[in-house]
Every structure is written in C-alpha cells, then in structure tokens.
Motif scaffolding. Structure first.
Motif, PDB file in Angstrom:
ATOM      1  N   LEU A  99      19.981  23.668  51.048  1.00  0.00           N
ATOM      2  CA  LEU A  99      20.545  23.731  49.702  1.00  0.00           C
ATOM      3  C   LEU A  99      20.275  22.471  48.893  1.00  0.00           C
ATOM      4  CD1 LEU A  99      24.049  25.378  50.155  1.00  0.00           C
ATOM      5  CD2 LEU A  99      22.136  26.278  48.874  1.00  0.00           C
ATOM      6  N   GLY A 100      20.277  21.325  49.562  1.00  0.00           N
ATOM      7  CA  GLY A 100      20.247  20.069  48.835  1.00  0.00           C
ATOM      8  C   GLY A 100      18.898  19.713  48.240  1.00  0.00           C
ATOM      9  N   LEU A 101      17.836  20.389  48.671  1.00  0.00           N
ATOM     10  CA  LEU A 101      16.505  20.030  48.175  1.00  0.00           C
ATOM     11  C   LEU A 101      16.330  20.423  46.717  1.00  0.00           C
ATOM     12  CD1 LEU A 101      14.325  21.021  51.274  1.00  0.00           C
ATOM     13  CD2 LEU A 101      15.075  18.726  50.571  1.00  0.00           C
ATOM     14  N   SER A 102      16.829  21.572  46.320  1.00  0.00           N
ATOM     15  CA  SER A 102      16.671  22.057  44.943  1.00  0.00           C
ATOM     16  C   SER A 102      18.058  22.348  44.401  1.00  0.00           C
ATOM     17  CB  SER A 102      15.803  23.318  44.909  1.00  0.00           C
ATOM     18  OG  SER A 102      14.523  23.051  45.446  1.00  0.00           O
ATOM     19  N   ARG A 103      18.644  21.368  43.711  1.00  0.00           N
ATOM     20  CA  ARG A 103      19.985  21.511  43.158  1.00  0.00           C
ATOM     21  C   ARG A 103      19.937  21.277  41.655  1.00  0.00           C
ATOM     22  NH1 ARG A 103      24.984  18.043  45.504  1.00  0.00           N
ATOM     23  NH2 ARG A 103      23.805  18.543  47.374  1.00  0.00           N
ATOM     24  N   LEU A 104      20.561  22.181  40.928  1.00  0.00           N
ATOM     25  CA  LEU A 104      20.568  22.095  39.475  1.00  0.00           C
ATOM     26  C   LEU A 104      22.011  22.141  38.998  1.00  0.00           C
ATOM     27  CD1 LEU A 104      18.862  22.010  36.878  1.00  0.00           C
ATOM     28  CD2 LEU A 104      18.859  24.503  36.889  1.00  0.00           C
ATOM     29  N   ILE A 105      22.411  21.156  38.202  1.00  0.00           N
ATOM     30  CA  ILE A 105      23.793  21.037  37.740  1.00  0.00           C
ATOM     31  C   ILE A 105      23.858  21.366  36.250  1.00  0.00           C
ATOM     32  CG2 ILE A 105      25.752  19.491  37.447  1.00  0.00           C
ATOM     33  CD1 ILE A 105      24.731  17.899  39.826  1.00  0.00           C
ATOM     34  N   PHE A 106      24.781  22.258  35.897  1.00  0.00           N
ATOM     35  CA  PHE A 106      25.056  22.601  34.502  1.00  0.00           C
ATOM     36  C   PHE A 106      26.299  21.829  34.066  1.00  0.00           C
ATOM     37  CE2 PHE A 106      22.076  25.821  35.348  1.00  0.00           C
ATOM     38  CZ  PHE A 106      21.726  26.471  34.181  1.00  0.00           C
ATOM     39  N   GLN A 107      26.113  20.871  33.200  1.00  0.00           N
ATOM     40  CA  GLN A 107      27.234  20.075  32.707  1.00  0.00           C
ATOM     41  C   GLN A 107      28.024  20.875  31.668  1.00  0.00           C
ATOM     42  OE1 GLN A 107      28.221  17.301  33.930  1.00  0.00           O
ATOM     43  NE2 GLN A 107      26.445  16.811  35.217  1.00  0.00           N
ATOM     44  N   PRO A 108      29.328  20.611  31.508  1.00  0.00           N
ATOM     45  CA  PRO A 108      30.110  21.320  30.472  1.00  0.00           C
ATOM     46  C   PRO A 108      29.557  21.034  29.078  1.00  0.00           C
ATOM     47  CG  PRO A 108      31.560  20.200  32.023  1.00  0.00           C
ATOM     48  CD  PRO A 108      30.168  19.721  32.329  1.00  0.00           C
ATOM     49  N   TYR A 109      29.720  21.988  28.194  1.00  0.00           N
ATOM     50  CA  TYR A 109      29.251  21.812  26.818  1.00  0.00           C
ATOM     51  C   TYR A 109      30.134  20.794  26.090  1.00  0.00           C
ATOM     52  CZ  TYR A 109      26.483  26.119  27.323  1.00  0.00           C
ATOM     53  OH  TYR A 109      25.581  27.068  27.724  1.00  0.00           O
ATOM     54  N   ASN A 110      29.502  19.948  25.299  1.00  0.00           N
ATOM     55  CA  ASN A 110      30.269  19.080  24.406  1.00  0.00           C
ATOM     56  C   ASN A 110      30.517  19.795  23.082  1.00  0.00           C
ATOM     57  OD1 ASN A 110      27.866  18.820  22.836  1.00  0.00           O
ATOM     58  ND2 ASN A 110      27.189  17.141  24.150  1.00  0.00           N
ATOM     59  N   HIS A 111      31.256  19.157  22.174  1.00  0.00           N
ATOM     60  CA  HIS A 111      31.644  19.841  20.938  1.00  0.00           C
ATOM     61  C   HIS A 111      30.442  20.163  20.060  1.00  0.00           C
ATOM     62  CE1 HIS A 111      31.469  15.636  19.556  1.00  0.00           C
ATOM     63  NE2 HIS A 111      31.204  16.146  18.367  1.00  0.00           N
ATOM     64  N   GLY A 112      29.406  19.313  20.097  1.00  0.00           N
ATOM     65  CA  GLY A 112      28.223  19.598  19.300  1.00  0.00           C
ATOM     66  C   GLY A 112      27.480  20.826  19.800  1.00  0.00           C
ATOM     67  N   GLU A 113      27.387  20.974  21.115  1.00  0.00           N
ATOM     68  CA  GLU A 113      26.697  22.137  21.682  1.00  0.00           C
ATOM     69  C   GLU A 113      27.489  23.417  21.460  1.00  0.00           C
ATOM     70  OE1 GLU A 113      24.395  19.841  25.362  1.00  0.00           O
ATOM     71  OE2 GLU A 113      26.381  20.741  25.665  1.00  0.00           O
ATOM     72  N   LEU A 114      28.804  23.337  21.575  1.00  0.00           N
ATOM     73  CA  LEU A 114      29.627  24.516  21.309  1.00  0.00           C
ATOM     74  C   LEU A 114      29.528  24.944  19.854  1.00  0.00           C
ATOM     75  CD1 LEU A 114      32.850  23.631  23.345  1.00  0.00           C
ATOM     76  CD2 LEU A 114      31.131  25.340  23.927  1.00  0.00           C
ATOM     77  N   GLU A 115      29.491  23.963  18.956  1.00  0.00           N
ATOM     78  CA  GLU A 115      29.345  24.286  17.535  1.00  0.00           C
ATOM     79  C   GLU A 115      28.006  24.958  17.278  1.00  0.00           C
ATOM     80  OE1 GLU A 115      29.580  22.062  13.161  1.00  0.00           O
ATOM     81  OE2 GLU A 115      29.505  20.891  15.032  1.00  0.00           O
ATOM     82  N   GLU A 116      26.958  24.477  17.934  1.00  0.00           N
ATOM     83  CA  GLU A 116      25.631  25.075  17.756  1.00  0.00           C
ATOM     84  C   GLU A 116      25.588  26.500  18.289  1.00  0.00           C
ATOM     85  OE1 GLU A 116      20.954  24.211  19.024  1.00  0.00           O
ATOM     86  OE2 GLU A 116      22.541  22.753  19.477  1.00  0.00           O
ATOM     87  N   ILE A 117      26.272  26.757  19.402  1.00  0.00           N
ATOM     88  CA  ILE A 117      26.283  28.103  19.984  1.00  0.00           C
ATOM     89  C   ILE A 117      26.949  29.092  19.029  1.00  0.00           C
ATOM     90  CG2 ILE A 117      27.301  29.481  21.844  1.00  0.00           C
ATOM     91  CD1 ILE A 117      26.880  27.067  23.681  1.00  0.00           C
ATOM     92  N   VAL A 118      28.087  28.685  18.449  1.00  0.00           N
ATOM     93  CA  VAL A 118      28.801  29.588  17.537  1.00  0.00           C
ATOM     94  C   VAL A 118      28.007  29.792  16.252  1.00  0.00           C
ATOM     95  CG1 VAL A 118      30.925  29.916  16.218  1.00  0.00           C
ATOM     96  CG2 VAL A 118      31.029  28.937  18.522  1.00  0.00           C
ATOM     97  N   ARG A 119      27.430  28.723  15.720  1.00  0.00           N
ATOM     98  CA  ARG A 119      26.676  28.842  14.465  1.00  0.00           C
ATOM     99  C   ARG A 119      25.421  29.681  14.654  1.00  0.00           C
ATOM    100  NH1 ARG A 119      28.634  25.875  10.414  1.00  0.00           N
ATOM    101  NH2 ARG A 119      29.946  24.049  10.896  1.00  0.00           N
TER     102      ARG A 119
END
Length: 535
Positions: free
Chosen positions: A343-363
């Motif tokens: 599992l540890g060889l290929s690990r991808l982390i999705f960080q929580p959205y910040n307010h700018g990214e959430l605003e972009e998603i809604v817009r």
C-alpha cells in the motif's frame, strides 16, 4: 322418511319430505339433481338482476342533471325492493325454491314502472346533456389546471425558475463536466492506471482523505477518460469493477461481490475466494481495474481480506489494478508490514478543500445562473471550510439557501430575488440545529473534551469505533496540551455514561468496561461545528 329440519335460521336449507339415501330406488339421486337445477336457476336469476341493474346505471348518465337527481330516488326505491326480492341462494332454497324466474323478472319490471310513476315529471332542459359535459370536462380539465399553475409561476417572476435550476445544479448527485481543484490528483491516478494498462501489469494505489474531498468522484472521472481512450483505440480494453465495503455485512462477503461483478454468477464467499485464486493461475485475457471504496471497513483481526486484495495484483499472471479508497491516512501503518509494503508505495492524499476551492466549486456549477450574491457564496464556503472542508456540505447549504430565498420572494414581491447572506446564515443554522447538536452545545466542558478525543481518534484512524481505553488516553493527552486538570477514570466513566444516555455515543456491552467499543452517533462535522463555535 326423515322428518323435516326445523327452521331455526332463515339462511339454513330446508327440505321437505327428503327421501332416504338407502331406499335403492333412485329417489334420492333424482331429488338431488332437481335441487341442483333449482339452485342454478336462482344463480342465473341473481346474475340477470345484477346485469339489468348495471344497464340502468349506464342509461342514467344520458339524462339531464335534474333528471339524474330524480332518478337517484328511483334507484333508492329499486335497491330497497331489490334487496327484499333478491336473497342469497340459501334464502331461495329455504322456501322450497318456489320462485319462478319469469315471475321474479316481471316483479322487478312492475316495481320499476311503479317507482317511475311516483316520480314527478321533469321537463328536459335545453342545456348540454350530462354525458357530453362530462366528456368535455374529463378531456379538458387537467390541461387547463396545468396552464393555470404555469401562469401563476409566470406572473411572479423569472427568479422562481432560476431557483429550481440552481437546486438541480447544486444537487450532490449532479456530476459536473469537469472537476475543479483536483487536477494534480486526477493526473496521478490517470498516469498510474494508464501505465499499468500499457505494460499489462498489476498494481495497487491507496487513495485517502477526509469525507467530501472528491476521492471517489475523481477516480470515476479517470475511468471515464480511460474508456474514451479505449473507444478511440488508444488503449487496450479493460474491465472495470467498483465495490463498496458498506454493501457487505461482513468483510469476507467482499469476495462474493467481486466475483459476481466479474462473472455475473452468485456463489458463497468461501467458494468465491477459491474461484478468484484460480483465475490468477491462468493468464487473463484483459486487465481488470478494481475500485474498492471504504476500505477501512474491511479490517479484520487476521487482516486476510486486505492481504488477498493487495496480493492478487502481484501474482505471476495477474493483471489486476486495485484502487483502494479510505478516510484513514495512516491505514498502511496500522496493518501488517506485508500489507503496508504494497500500500505504501503508491499513496495519494486528498486534502480538505479550503474556502477558495469551495467557492470555485459552487460558482462553477452556477456559472450560467445569477442567483447568489457574490458575498453569499463566499460566506457559505468559509463556514464549511472552518469545520471540515466537505464540498457536499457546502452544496447542501447553498441548496437550502435557495429554498429559503424562494420562500421569501413568494411572501414579499418587493424583496431581492438573489440569495443573500442572511439566507445562507439561516441555512447553516438549520443544518446544524439537530437535537444532538443542541445537547452537545449545552453539555459540560469535560463532555466536550471527551467528544473531542473521539473526533481526533477518528481523524487519525478513520475507524468509526474505538475502545474506551484509547479514548481515555487521548483525553488525557488533550488535557495536558491545554493545561487542564483531567478527570480520573471513575469520573470519566460517568461522563461516558452521561453521553451514552443522551445517545450522542453508543456503547457496546463488554465484560471489561474499559475494553468496550464506543461509536459516535453523530457526524464528526457536527461535533467540530459545536467545538469550534464555543471557542
């Protein structure tokens, strides 16, 4: 000769001079056939009367409204006489079945003529007959009602239709054409799968992150792009299988689910393991991409399920490409070393959205609709980013705000048609106004610290359940970090029982109190909202 039966009940059969069965001269058989014949005549009589009654109801529709009201009186008299005349089969035989069919029919006709004679004559009006009016209303009434409803919507304003369109676009199930703010993660997953498909090899990738950060949605978009490459003959064909650990009641049932998706055959979990193992003994014709969502639900004491899932891609003839998705970021460190090495060889982390990214998603979803004020979307994005960064929660809040704005617009035509900050603020309060949130808001400081320890453990492990011992250790660590005098174990046990009494947490019975499993009965986002609001 047998004595006649006494008539105790009018619905009993009563035969007079019934011959004995043992006479031997056939009198009993002849009498029985005659009784059956008379019984059939009474049944035919009832059917004919019901048929004539149905014809009368059809003919009634061809008279005028006033004639219809007068005819109802006739039908009432007819029904009363009909009920007295038409009895059951038993009534007909209880009087020796002496009512002839022709006489009964003549009686019905005479009764109808007498009742019609008693009814006052009514002049036929010149209005449209009832049958024609009913036909017209049946065809035209429904479309006219729809037109009136549409006209009401048109008379208010065009903003109502915009509200409806906005709610459709803001729905969580509505997948956008492109995924904003996840370009890097998209390219990493795409390159990993494409490389293994071109090389005809297997591999594993572990995708982790808090809920609502787009892990599953991004992976599905990658699969769609890869399938377009297959249709354009850029890539070799492959088979895609998606399973969710929440679909099974026990971790070993995942084998059964995978085998059914692969072959469309239902077998037991024990047989599915052996059949899947045999598939790797022979060289497979096409690669298989397996997406396992909610991987942390498949953890067992032996960890054999996780081991098999991540060992199959490294078999000699295997072409399995496994994409495992979970909330826990440190799951590879919690499992055995032989699993973590894969599992540890290929690990991808999705960080929580910040307010700018959430605003972009809604817009991006509302780019064609001018429904929100510019500050209203930013306010919703900041509120969600301060709690969890969950994009789904931001969409739900904005969707609820459109409903509130539409209601205000309908009440006051002079109000603004745009969704304002007050609408968003009201939606946020409604989203975080359940009974459990109210209880936790008014709970003691130590109870909130106990819930904070549970939330911290969930963020670290991704497991919804944990032991009371681990919670106490985390609680003591938090108290030392905030320079607070912690409670002893007995007092902390009382705090735990108090939270369990209000159903904020659930306790699993166990002989050892401190080894019992504790499950949080409310969302971690709601807990963080209460804890952050009290700071």
């Amino acid at each position: 000769m047998s004595t006649p039966i006494k008539q105790e009940n009018p619905r009993q059969y009563q035969f007079r001079n019934t011959p004995s069965r043992n006479t031997g001269d056939g009198a009993y058989e002849k009498y029985f056939k005659n009784a059956v014949k008379i019984h059939q005549q009474s049944v035919d009589l009832r059917r004919s009367l019901f048929a004539s009654k149905l014809d009368d109801e059809i003919s009634v529709k061809k008279v005028t409204t006033k004639q219809m009201s007068a005819k109802k009186t006739v039908d009432v008299d007819f029904n009363i006489n009909d009920e007295n005349l038409i009895s059951s089969d038993e009534d007909a035989m209880s009087v020796d079945l002496e009512i002839p069919v022709s006489k009964s029919r003549r009686s019905v006709a005479v009764i109808k003529r007498e009742s019609m004679a008693r009814t006052p004559s009514v002049k036929k009006p010149k209005s449209t007959p009832l049958s024609r009016r009913s036909t017209f209303s049946a065809v035209k009434s429904t479309p006219s009602m729809q037109k009136r409803a549409a006209s009401r919507i048109d008379q208010t304003s065009d903003a109502l239709s915009l509200y409806e369109k906005a709610r459709i676009k803001l729905h969580v199930a509505n997948t956008p054409d492109c995924l904003p703010c996840r370009d890097k993660q998209f390219s990493d997953i795409y390159n990993f799968i494409e490389t293994n498909l071109r090389n005809q090899t297997g591999g594993c990738m572990y995708v982790c992150g808090v809920p609502g950060t787009g892990k599953t949605l991004t992976t599905r978009q990658v699969i769609l792009c890869l399938k377009e490459g297959v249709s354009d003959k850029i890539l070799a064909p492959f088979k895609f299988i998606e399973v969710n650990a929440f679909q099974v009641t026990e971790p070993h049932q995942i084998y059964k689910l995978i085998y059914k998706e692969l072959t469309n055959e239902s077998v037991s979990a024990e047989n599915a393991v052996g059949l899947l193992e045999k598939k790797f003994e022979h060289k497979s014709s096409e690669p298989i991409v397996l997406l396992v969502d909610e991987l942390d639900m498949l953890c067992t004491k032996k960890q054999d399920v996780l081991y098999n899932l991540f060992d199959w891609p490294y078999k000699k003839n295997s072409k399995w490409i496994v994409i495992a998705i979970a909330n826990a970021m440190n799951l590879p460190e919690q499992v055995m070393s032989k699993i973590s090495s894969r599992l540890g060889l290929s690990r991808l982390i999705f960080q929580p959205y910040n307010h700018g990214e959430l605003e972009e998603i809604v817009r991006l979803r509302l780019q064609e609709l001018n429904v929100f004020e510019s500050d209203a979307i930013l306010y919703a994005a900041r509120k969600v980013a301060a709690v969890s960064g969950d994009a789904r929660r931001a969409l739900e809040i904005c969707r609820r705000a459109t409903e509130l704005a539409e209601r205000d617009s309908a009440k006051n035509s002079k109000s603004s048609n745009l969704v304002t900050i007050s609408n968003v603020d009201q939606a946020v309060k409604q989203m975080f106004s359940s009974a459990k949130i109210t209880l936790l808001t008014h709970s003691s400081k130590m109870e909130k610290m106990f819930m904070k320890a549970i939330t911290l453990l969930y963020q670290k492990s991704g497991m919804e359940e944990t032991s009371l011992n681990r919670i106490i250790e985390t609680y003591n660590f938090l108290c030392r970090a905030e320079n607070i005098q912690p409670l002893n174990r007995t007092q902390l046990l009382n705090v735990c029982c108090s939270l369990a009494a209000t159903k904020i947490i659930l306790l699993e019975p166990c002989k050892n109190i401190y080894l019992q499993r504790v499950r949080c009965n409310m969302s971690t986002d709601d807990i963080e909202y209460v804890l952050n609001d009290n700071k």
